[in-house]
Each structure stands twice: as structure tokens, then as C-alpha cells.
Design a protein around this motif. Structure first.
Motif, PDB file in Angstrom:
ATOM      1  N   LEU A  76      41.374  63.554   4.990  1.00  0.00           N
ATOM      2  CA  LEU A  76      39.852  63.166   4.497  1.00  0.00           C
ATOM      3  C   LEU A  76      38.959  63.923   5.661  1.00  0.00           C
ATOM      4  CD1 LEU A  76      40.189  59.839   3.127  1.00  0.00           C
ATOM      5  CD2 LEU A  76      39.565  61.818   1.914  1.00  0.00           C
ATOM      6  N   GLY A  77      39.403  63.678   6.778  1.00  0.00           N
ATOM      7  CA  GLY A  77      38.530  64.277   8.052  1.00  0.00           C
ATOM      8  C   GLY A  77      38.454  65.654   8.127  1.00  0.00           C
ATOM      9  N   GLU A  78      39.492  66.287   7.727  1.00  0.00           N
ATOM     10  CA  GLU A  78      39.397  67.966   7.945  1.00  0.00           C
ATOM     11  C   GLU A  78      38.570  68.275   6.503  1.00  0.00           C
ATOM     12  OE1 GLU A  78      41.174  70.233   9.840  1.00  0.00           O
ATOM     13  OE2 GLU A  78      40.812  68.330  10.974  1.00  0.00           O
ATOM     14  N   LYS A  79      38.602  67.667   5.578  1.00  0.00           N
ATOM     15  CA  LYS A  79      37.746  67.961   4.241  1.00  0.00           C
ATOM     16  C   LYS A  79      36.370  67.698   4.697  1.00  0.00           C
ATOM     17  CE  LYS A  79      37.203  66.809  -0.612  1.00  0.00           C
ATOM     18  NZ  LYS A  79      37.328  66.033  -1.674  1.00  0.00           N
ATOM     19  N   ARG A  80      35.977  66.777   5.375  1.00  0.00           N
ATOM     20  CA  ARG A  80      34.626  66.300   5.741  1.00  0.00           C
ATOM     21  C   ARG A  80      34.239  67.556   6.821  1.00  0.00           C
ATOM     22  NH1 ARG A  80      32.184  64.239  10.148  1.00  0.00           N
ATOM     23  NH2 ARG A  80      34.229  64.016  11.140  1.00  0.00           N
ATOM     24  N   LYS A  81      35.018  67.886   7.701  1.00  0.00           N
ATOM     25  CA  LYS A  81      34.747  68.886   8.656  1.00  0.00           C
ATOM     26  C   LYS A  81      34.356  70.391   8.300  1.00  0.00           C
ATOM     27  CE  LYS A  81      37.785  70.162  11.654  1.00  0.00           C
ATOM     28  NZ  LYS A  81      38.859  69.949  12.437  1.00  0.00           N
ATOM     29  N   HIS A  82      35.453  70.729   7.346  1.00  0.00           N
ATOM     30  CA  HIS A  82      35.342  72.041   6.826  1.00  0.00           C
ATOM     31  C   HIS A  82      34.130  72.079   5.529  1.00  0.00           C
ATOM     32  CE1 HIS A  82      38.369  73.437   9.250  1.00  0.00           C
ATOM     33  NE2 HIS A  82      39.060  72.575   8.632  1.00  0.00           N
ATOM     34  N   SER A  83      34.092  71.203   4.632  1.00  0.00           N
ATOM     35  CA  SER A  83      33.139  71.119   3.621  1.00  0.00           C
ATOM     36  C   SER A  83      31.875  70.467   3.808  1.00  0.00           C
ATOM     37  CB  SER A  83      33.781  70.759   2.288  1.00  0.00           C
ATOM     38  OG  SER A  83      34.081  69.332   2.313  1.00  0.00           O
ATOM     39  N   GLY A  84      31.634  69.707   4.870  1.00  0.00           N
ATOM     40  CA  GLY A  84      30.394  68.956   5.235  1.00  0.00           C
ATOM     41  C   GLY A  84      30.321  67.890   4.122  1.00  0.00           C
ATOM     42  N   ARG A  85      31.391  67.485   3.224  1.00  0.00           N
ATOM     43  CA  ARG A  85      31.363  66.347   2.074  1.00  0.00           C
ATOM     44  C   ARG A  85      31.880  65.257   2.696  1.00  0.00           C
ATOM     45  NH1 ARG A  85      32.947  68.373  -3.420  1.00  0.00           N
ATOM     46  NH2 ARG A  85      32.214  66.544  -3.762  1.00  0.00           N
ATOM     47  N   ALA A  86      31.241  64.241   2.517  1.00  0.00           N
ATOM     48  CA  ALA A  86      31.796  62.822   3.047  1.00  0.00           C
ATOM     49  C   ALA A  86      32.941  62.663   2.141  1.00  0.00           C
ATOM     50  CB  ALA A  86      30.650  61.812   3.118  1.00  0.00           C
ATOM     51  N   ALA A  87      33.928  61.640   2.464  1.00  0.00           N
ATOM     52  CA  ALA A  87      34.930  61.047   1.771  1.00  0.00           C
ATOM     53  C   ALA A  87      34.235  60.286   0.842  1.00  0.00           C
ATOM     54  CB  ALA A  87      36.030  60.489   2.450  1.00  0.00           C
ATOM     55  N   SER A  88      34.966  60.152  -0.411  1.00  0.00           N
ATOM     56  CA  SER A  88      34.585  59.267  -1.317  1.00  0.00           C
ATOM     57  C   SER A  88      34.750  57.807  -0.961  1.00  0.00           C
ATOM     58  CB  SER A  88      34.968  59.292  -2.753  1.00  0.00           C
ATOM     59  OG  SER A  88      36.578  58.988  -2.657  1.00  0.00           O
ATOM     60  N   ARG A  89      33.926  56.872  -1.161  1.00  0.00           N
ATOM     61  CA  ARG A  89      34.375  55.364  -0.938  1.00  0.00           C
ATOM     62  C   ARG A  89      35.512  54.826  -1.356  1.00  0.00           C
ATOM     63  NH1 ARG A  89      31.628  51.109   1.564  1.00  0.00           N
ATOM     64  NH2 ARG A  89      29.622  52.392   1.810  1.00  0.00           N
ATOM     65  N   LYS A  90      35.747  55.394  -2.721  1.00  0.00           N
ATOM     66  CA  LYS A  90      36.799  54.718  -3.306  1.00  0.00           C
ATOM     67  C   LYS A  90      38.096  55.302  -2.883  1.00  0.00           C
ATOM     68  CE  LYS A  90      38.881  54.983  -8.026  1.00  0.00           C
ATOM     69  NZ  LYS A  90      38.865  55.522  -9.520  1.00  0.00           N
ATOM     70  N   THR A  91      38.205  56.517  -2.386  1.00  0.00           N
ATOM     71  CA  THR A  91      39.429  56.977  -1.637  1.00  0.00           C
ATOM     72  C   THR A  91      39.596  56.158  -0.229  1.00  0.00           C
ATOM     73  OG1 THR A  91      39.267  59.056  -2.456  1.00  0.00           O
ATOM     74  CG2 THR A  91      40.571  59.010  -0.713  1.00  0.00           C
ATOM     75  N   VAL A  92      38.688  56.013   0.316  1.00  0.00           N
ATOM     76  CA  VAL A  92      38.570  55.396   1.816  1.00  0.00           C
ATOM     77  C   VAL A  92      39.040  53.808   1.520  1.00  0.00           C
ATOM     78  CG1 VAL A  92      37.322  54.687   3.969  1.00  0.00           C
ATOM     79  CG2 VAL A  92      37.015  56.807   2.678  1.00  0.00           C
ATOM     80  N   ASP A  93      38.261  53.203   0.579  1.00  0.00           N
ATOM     81  CA  ASP A  93      38.984  51.905   0.338  1.00  0.00           C
ATOM     82  C   ASP A  93      40.260  51.701  -0.145  1.00  0.00           C
ATOM     83  OD1 ASP A  93      36.293  50.980   0.856  1.00  0.00           O
ATOM     84  OD2 ASP A  93      35.624  50.878  -1.070  1.00  0.00           O
ATOM     85  N   ARG A  94      40.797  52.648  -1.064  1.00  0.00           N
ATOM     86  CA  ARG A  94      42.145  52.615  -1.267  1.00  0.00           C
ATOM     87  C   ARG A  94      43.164  52.501  -0.188  1.00  0.00           C
ATOM     88  NH1 ARG A  94      45.520  56.789  -1.747  1.00  0.00           N
ATOM     89  NH2 ARG A  94      43.776  58.146  -1.874  1.00  0.00           N
ATOM     90  N   ILE A  95      42.943  53.521   0.869  1.00  0.00           N
ATOM     91  CA  ILE A  95      43.573  53.654   2.208  1.00  0.00           C
ATOM     92  C   ILE A  95      43.475  52.556   3.071  1.00  0.00           C
ATOM     93  CG2 ILE A  95      44.019  54.903   4.157  1.00  0.00           C
ATOM     94  CD1 ILE A  95      42.882  57.419   2.733  1.00  0.00           C
ATOM     95  N   LYS A  96      42.340  51.924   3.097  1.00  0.00           N
ATOM     96  CA  LYS A  96      42.155  50.454   3.874  1.00  0.00           C
ATOM     97  C   LYS A  96      42.903  49.643   2.959  1.00  0.00           C
ATOM     98  CE  LYS A  96      38.413  49.336   6.037  1.00  0.00           C
ATOM     99  NZ  LYS A  96      37.143  48.941   6.326  1.00  0.00           N
ATOM    100  N   TYR A  97      42.935  49.471   1.876  1.00  0.00           N
ATOM    101  CA  TYR A  97      43.876  48.539   1.084  1.00  0.00           C
ATOM    102  C   TYR A  97      45.309  48.561   1.504  1.00  0.00           C
ATOM    103  CZ  TYR A  97      46.189  45.812  -2.536  1.00  0.00           C
ATOM    104  OH  TYR A  97      47.077  45.149  -3.312  1.00  0.00           O
ATOM    105  N   LYS A  98      45.791  49.907   1.720  1.00  0.00           N
ATOM    106  CA  LYS A  98      47.282  50.093   2.069  1.00  0.00           C
ATOM    107  C   LYS A  98      47.360  49.528   3.698  1.00  0.00           C
ATOM    108  CE  LYS A  98      48.265  54.053  -0.647  1.00  0.00           C
ATOM    109  NZ  LYS A  98      48.706  55.627  -0.438  1.00  0.00           N
TER     110      LYS A  98
END
Length: 262
Positions: A76-98
Motif C-alpha cells: 500500500l505504501g509503495e502504491k501511494r508513493k508511486h501513483s500518488g493515490r491514497a490507499a482505500s479506507r476499506k483496505t486499511v481497515d481490513r488489515i487493521k482488523y487482522k
């Protein structure tokens, strides 16, 4: 941590046990291992070596899950760095749940190993990894919020601009209406002015008496009346050009009078 690393840890533990047994049996001369390296390996894997099979399996499973989460967060961090797009809240929340699930598993493992200081230290290290990953995910979420805030601000700016453009469009349309009204009034004023000028000339013609004799004065009088009528016709034609509805009729009347003077 990759699974092959875990298997390597198990192998090292087995090696340590074997080395220890060999040393006790007096056959240590058959093993060529540096003492400092051996001490380091013992410190690193000693905690796992003293754990029960169930405890080792639990910790290995937690390590594997943390490794997968670290990979996901890194991606997710690499995607944000290269594309300039923030990660989706749904994806981050899923990882935090794990992570929360792993934290629960770690709490349970901690209770079962309270009597083992070495394992408690290992668990504390895993807790730190969870805290680090949580901090990083919170950072990604703040990026999501910042991006959304930026988008909301831009949306509000566009909405405000749209309102301003709508207002200016309405003002422009009102101005156009006013200009059309003023133009219409000006056109009527011009029409009426030409008609009034023609009427005054025709009135002047009517008030000018025509001398009946055939002398020089009579000819001058007739020519004067003709010039006045022609000027009146010119005024009526200008009024007709501006669209006055009665101008054409006035022209015909003036032309008839002019014809009578010939």
C-alpha cells in the motif's frame, strides 16, 4: 518474516539441541562451530527452544501473519508513493482488523507463557511489531482523510464557482434584456423622430401658399414646396428603415402631393 525463515529457525533449534547433546557426551570435537556465533544463535532462538510445541506453533503462526500484513502494508505504501493515490479506507481497515485479531491471539499466548521470561520477551517484540504496523496504517488512514479533505475542498470550490457562474449568467441575461429593451426604446425614439421631422416638413408645405400666377415667383414657390416634400419623404424613408409601421403610408401621401405639383 517468510515461512522459510521460520523453518530455518526450527532447524537452528534442532541444531542447537544436537550440539548441546554432543557437547555433553564428550564428542564436541566433531562439531566445528564458532563459540561467539553459537552464543548469538542461542540468544536468538533460545526462547523458541524452551517453548512447548503448541507455544512454538502459535508464535510461528503469529509471525507468519505479521509477515503477510507487513507485505500488504508495504505494498500500500509503495502504491501511494508511486501513483500518488491514497490507499482505500476499506483496505486499511481490513488489515487493521487482522492486526486486532493477531493481538488477541498474542494476548492468549502471553497468558500461557507467563512463567517463561524468554517467551515473554519474544511476545513483547511481536507486540512492538503490531504497534509499528498499527502506527503505519494510521498514517495511511490519515492520508486517506487528507485526500478526502482535499477532494471535498476542491468540490466545494467547484460548487462555489458554479454558483458564481450561475449568478453571472443571470446577470448577463438581465443585462441582455435591459440592452434589448433600451435598444427597442432607442429604435422607437429614432422612428418617431424621423416621423415627426417628416410631419413637420409636410405641415410646413401645407402652410406654404402656392402662387397661382405663371411668373417667376410662382415657379419658385412650387419648387420650394417640392423641396420640402422631398425632404419629408427622405425623413419618412428613414423612419421606414427603422421599422415604423406608418412610414410607408406617409411616403405615399407625400409622393401624391409631390405629383400634384408637377
Amino acid at each position: 518474516m517468510e515461512f522459510r525463515t521460520i523453518k530455518h529457525a526450527v532447524t537452528v533449534v534442532i541444531m542447537l539441541t544436537t550440539i548441546g547433546l554432543a557437547a555433553c557426551s564428550g564428542k564436541a570435537d566433531t562439531v566445528d562451530v564458532d563459540k561467539d556465533e553459537l552464543a548469538s544463535m542461542k540468544d536468538k532462538y533460545g526462547a523458541l527452544a524452551t517453548a512447548t510445541a503448541e507455544q512454538r506453533e502459535t508464535l510461528y503462526n503469529i509471525m507468519r501473519q505479521l509477515d503477510e500484513i507487513a507485505d500488504d502494508a508495504f505494498a500500500l505504501g509503495e502504491k501511494r508513493k508511486h501513483s500518488g493515490r491514497a490507499a482505500s479506507r476499506k483496505t486499511v481497515d481490513r488489515i487493521k482488523y487482522k492486526l486486532a485479531t493477531i493481538q488477541t491471539e498474542l494476548d492468549a499466548a502471553s497468558k500461557k507463557t507467563e512463567e517463561n521470561p524468554a517467551l515473554q520477551a519474544q511476545i513483547a517484540e511481536l507486540r512492538q511489531q503490531i504497534d509499528d504496523q498499527t502506527t503505519y496504517l494510521d498514517f495511511l488512514l490519515s492520508e486517506v482523510s487528507r485526500k478526502k479533505s482535499t477532494l471535498r475542498r476542491k468540490y466545494d470550490e467547484l460548487a462555489h464557482t458554479k454558483v458564481e457562474l450561475t449568478q453571472k449568467q443571470a446577470e448577463y441575461e438581465n443585462t441582455q434584456i435591459q440592452l434589448q429593451q433600451q435598444q427597442g426604446q432607442l429604435q422607437k425614439t429614432i422612428q418617431n423622430s424621423w416621423m415627426a421631422a417628416g410631419d413637420k416638413l409636410m405641415a410646413c408645405n401645407d402652410n406654404l401658399n402656392l402662387l397661382r400666377n405663371s411668373g417667376k415667383m410662382a415657379r419658385r414657390s412650387r419648387e420650394a414646396k417640392k423641396r420640402i416634400i422631398r425632404q419629408a419623404i427622405t425623413c419618412y424613408e428613414a423612419a421606414a428603415k427603422e421599422g415604423h409601421p406608418m412610414a410607408r403610408q406617409k411616403i405615399l401621401q407625400a409622393e401624391a402631393k409631390l405629383q400634384n405639383l408637377n
